[in-house]
Design a protein around this motif. Structure first.
Motif, PDB file in Angstrom:
ATOM      1  N   THR A 170      14.577  -2.502   5.304  1.00 24.02           N
ATOM      2  CA  THR A 170      13.846  -1.269   4.997  1.00 24.02           C
ATOM      3  C   THR A 170      12.841  -1.503   3.870  1.00 24.02           C
ATOM      4  OG1 THR A 170      15.731   0.069   5.712  1.00 24.02           O
ATOM      5  CG2 THR A 170      14.077   1.150   4.339  1.00 24.02           C
ATOM      6  N   ALA A 171      13.249  -2.256   2.852  1.00 21.57           N
ATOM      7  CA  ALA A 171      12.354  -2.543   1.731  1.00 21.57           C
ATOM      8  C   ALA A 171      11.155  -3.370   2.177  1.00 21.57           C
ATOM      9  CB  ALA A 171      13.119  -3.264   0.627  1.00 21.57           C
ATOM     10  N   LEU A 172      11.389  -4.351   3.051  1.00 19.93           N
ATOM     11  CA  LEU A 172      10.294  -5.184   3.553  1.00 19.93           C
ATOM     12  C   LEU A 172       9.280  -4.339   4.317  1.00 19.93           C
ATOM     13  CD1 LEU A 172       8.860  -7.812   4.357  1.00 19.93           C
ATOM     14  CD2 LEU A 172      10.535  -8.075   6.200  1.00 19.93           C
ATOM     15  N   VAL A 173       9.762  -3.486   5.188  1.00 19.42           N
ATOM     16  CA  VAL A 173       8.861  -2.643   5.976  1.00 19.42           C
ATOM     17  C   VAL A 173       8.121  -1.668   5.060  1.00 19.42           C
ATOM     18  CG1 VAL A 173       8.705  -0.969   7.857  1.00 19.42           C
ATOM     19  CG2 VAL A 173      10.285  -2.901   8.033  1.00 19.42           C
ATOM     20  N   GLY A 174       8.810  -1.169   4.055  1.00 18.56           N
ATOM     21  CA  GLY A 174       8.160  -0.277   3.099  1.00 18.56           C
ATOM     22  C   GLY A 174       7.024  -0.960   2.367  1.00 18.56           C
ATOM     23  N   ASP A 175       7.220  -2.219   2.012  1.00 21.87           N
ATOM     24  CA  ASP A 175       6.148  -2.987   1.360  1.00 21.87           C
ATOM     25  C   ASP A 175       4.948  -3.139   2.291  1.00 21.87           C
ATOM     26  OD1 ASP A 175       7.677  -3.278  -0.908  1.00 21.87           O
ATOM     27  OD2 ASP A 175       8.348  -5.304  -0.435  1.00 21.87           O
ATOM     28  N   LEU A 176       5.218  -3.418   3.567  1.00 14.95           N
ATOM     29  CA  LEU A 176       4.124  -3.564   4.543  1.00 14.95           C
ATOM     30  C   LEU A 176       3.381  -2.240   4.728  1.00 14.95           C
ATOM     31  CD1 LEU A 176       6.018  -5.696   7.206  1.00 14.95           C
ATOM     32  CD2 LEU A 176       4.184  -6.500   5.702  1.00 14.95           C
ATOM     33  N   ALA A 177       4.117  -1.146   4.633  1.00 22.87           N
ATOM     34  CA  ALA A 177       3.487   0.172   4.788  1.00 22.87           C
ATOM     35  C   ALA A 177       2.588   0.516   3.606  1.00 22.87           C
ATOM     36  CB  ALA A 177       4.565   1.240   4.946  1.00 22.87           C
ATOM     37  N   GLY A 178       2.841  -0.124   2.479  1.00 21.96           N
ATOM     38  CA  GLY A 178       2.054   0.174   1.294  1.00 21.96           C
ATOM     39  C   GLY A 178       0.682  -0.478   1.282  1.00 21.96           C
ATOM     40  N   ALA A 179       0.433  -1.370   2.228  1.00 18.65           N
ATOM     41  CA  ALA A 179      -0.874  -2.025   2.289  1.00 18.65           C
ATOM     42  C   ALA A 179      -1.948  -1.043   2.731  1.00 18.65           C
ATOM     43  CB  ALA A 179      -0.817  -3.208   3.251  1.00 18.65           C
ATOM     44  N   GLU A 180      -3.170  -1.294   2.320  1.00 21.66           N
ATOM     45  CA  GLU A 180      -4.275  -0.401   2.653  1.00 21.66           C
ATOM     46  C   GLU A 180      -4.452  -0.290   4.168  1.00 21.66           C
ATOM     47  OE1 GLU A 180      -9.032   0.217   1.558  1.00 21.66           O
ATOM     48  OE2 GLU A 180      -7.950  -1.595   0.938  1.00 21.66           O
ATOM     49  N   LYS A 181      -4.573   0.923   4.653  1.00 21.22           N
ATOM     50  CA  LYS A 181      -4.802   1.238   6.062  1.00 21.22           C
ATOM     51  C   LYS A 181      -3.669   0.764   6.981  1.00 21.22           C
ATOM     52  CE  LYS A 181      -9.843   1.300   5.660  1.00 21.22           C
ATOM     53  NZ  LYS A 181     -11.132   0.747   6.176  1.00 21.22           N
ATOM     54  N   SER A 182      -2.472   0.652   6.438  1.00 25.13           N
ATOM     55  CA  SER A 182      -1.337   0.246   7.268  1.00 25.13           C
ATOM     56  C   SER A 182      -1.046   1.307   8.316  1.00 25.13           C
ATOM     57  CB  SER A 182      -0.089   0.023   6.403  1.00 25.13           C
ATOM     58  OG  SER A 182       1.037  -0.275   7.215  1.00 25.13           O
ATOM     59  N   LEU A 183      -0.666   0.871   9.505  1.00 23.26           N
ATOM     60  CA  LEU A 183      -0.278   1.797  10.572  1.00 23.26           C
ATOM     61  C   LEU A 183       1.133   2.320  10.372  1.00 23.26           C
ATOM     62  CD1 LEU A 183      -1.574  -0.138  13.742  1.00 23.26           C
ATOM     63  CD2 LEU A 183      -2.688   1.770  12.566  1.00 23.26           C
ATOM     64  N   LEU A 184       1.922   1.649   9.553  1.00 18.56           N
ATOM     65  CA  LEU A 184       3.327   2.023   9.366  1.00 18.56           C
ATOM     66  C   LEU A 184       3.443   3.310   8.552  1.00 18.56           C
ATOM     67  CD1 LEU A 184       4.606  -1.560   8.627  1.00 18.56           C
ATOM     68  CD2 LEU A 184       5.541  -0.080  10.432  1.00 18.56           C
TER      69      LEU A 184
END
Length: 278
Positions: free
Chosen positions: A63-77
């Motif tokens: 969950t933490a890993l996916v949350g980090d990916l979601a924090g990137a600019e213009k992330s689809l997550l």
């Protein structure tokens, strides 16, 4: 724009996936960047990450890993459906930690990889009931002969919103329509269950055609209707049956005779309502 409610990401150097060795085509890294490049071209504008049955000790790290990916600019997550273990005493504390994390939108415990009686345990059922009023969903991933177990959960927790993954996992390759149609019709009578239009290509023969999928889609549409249907890619599992672009195209074809309003419900509106997405 399409909301993808069922994306799996695999990062083997970061997390442990015990089941991958048994599926060699999926025993590889499937990264967000790889998915997003194709997804944007197909009109996918938002996606929910679906837990990938990581090793138990890695559940919260996933969950933490996916949350980090979601924090990137213009992330689809835009959210995650997290793994859980309702059969364990620590679930209540885990639920409180998750509720403090607005990124998590629901839970899943894959039931076809554990003994059937796991979901029948009193602790499992009491913990699933805890989701009532939280706004969190519970994904049901079961085989056709286990749909009765899913029905029991839906009946015991009528205030919990359940999502039936992969149309109830019909055995398309094995010609399992009759074994699946009755149980699917029965669970569709539960108003707290929504069906996920996903997974079908992975269960078909290698050279499946749209005609192979039509009877299954028609039965799903007739039983659940379009107010209780959401779309999911099941990437990268969908690569076993042609890939993301193929599944989006097949879904567009299956929905070609449906009104624009109902198509919008399946592709985005229902997901936005259920998971409170902006």
């Amino acid at each position: 724009m399409i909301v993808d409610t069922h994306l799996h990401l695999i990062y083997r150097e970061r997390l442990s996936y015990p089941w991958l060795k048994s599926v060699p085509p999926l025993d590889a890294d499937f990264t967000y960047e790889r998915y997003a490049r194709e997804a944007r071209r197909l009109g996918i504008g938002a996606t929910l990450h679906m837990e990938v049955d990581v090793a138990e000790e890695d559940i919260e790290r996933e969950t933490a890993l996916v949350g980090d990916l979601a924090g990137a600019e213009k992330s689809l997550l835009v959210g995650a459906i997290a793994s859980c273990r309702p059969e364990q005493a620590g679930f209540a504390d885990y639920l409180e930690r998750v509720r403090a994390n607005g990124f998590v939108r629901g839970f899943r415990r894959v039931l076809h990889v554990v003994p059937d009686d796991v979901s029948e345990g009193s602790l499992f059922r009491e913990n699933v009931k805890r989701l009532a009023g939280t706004g969190l969903t519970f994904d049901l991933c079961v085989l056709p002969h286990q749909i009765g177990k899913a029905i029991a959960l839906a009946d015991l927790a009528p205030d919990v919103p359940f999502i039936l993954d992969h149309c109830g996992v019909p055995d398309i390759k094995g010609g399992g329509f009759e074994a699946w149609e009755g149980p699917l019709a029965e669970i569709s009578r539960r108003p707290n269950v929504t069906v996920k239009l996903s997974g079908l290509p992975a269960y078909g023969v290698e050279d499946w055609t749209l005609e192979d999928l039509k009877p299954y889609f028609s039965h799903v549409a007739e039983t659940f209707g379009f107010d209780r249907m959401v779309w999911g890619s099941d990437w990268p599992v969908c690569t076993l049956g042609g890939g993301l672009s193929t599944w989006v195209g097949a879904t567009q074809a299956l929905l070609s005779g449906v009104s624009l309003e109902d198509r919008e419900k399946v592709f985005s509106a229902n997901a936005r309502r259920i998971w409170r997405l902006t």
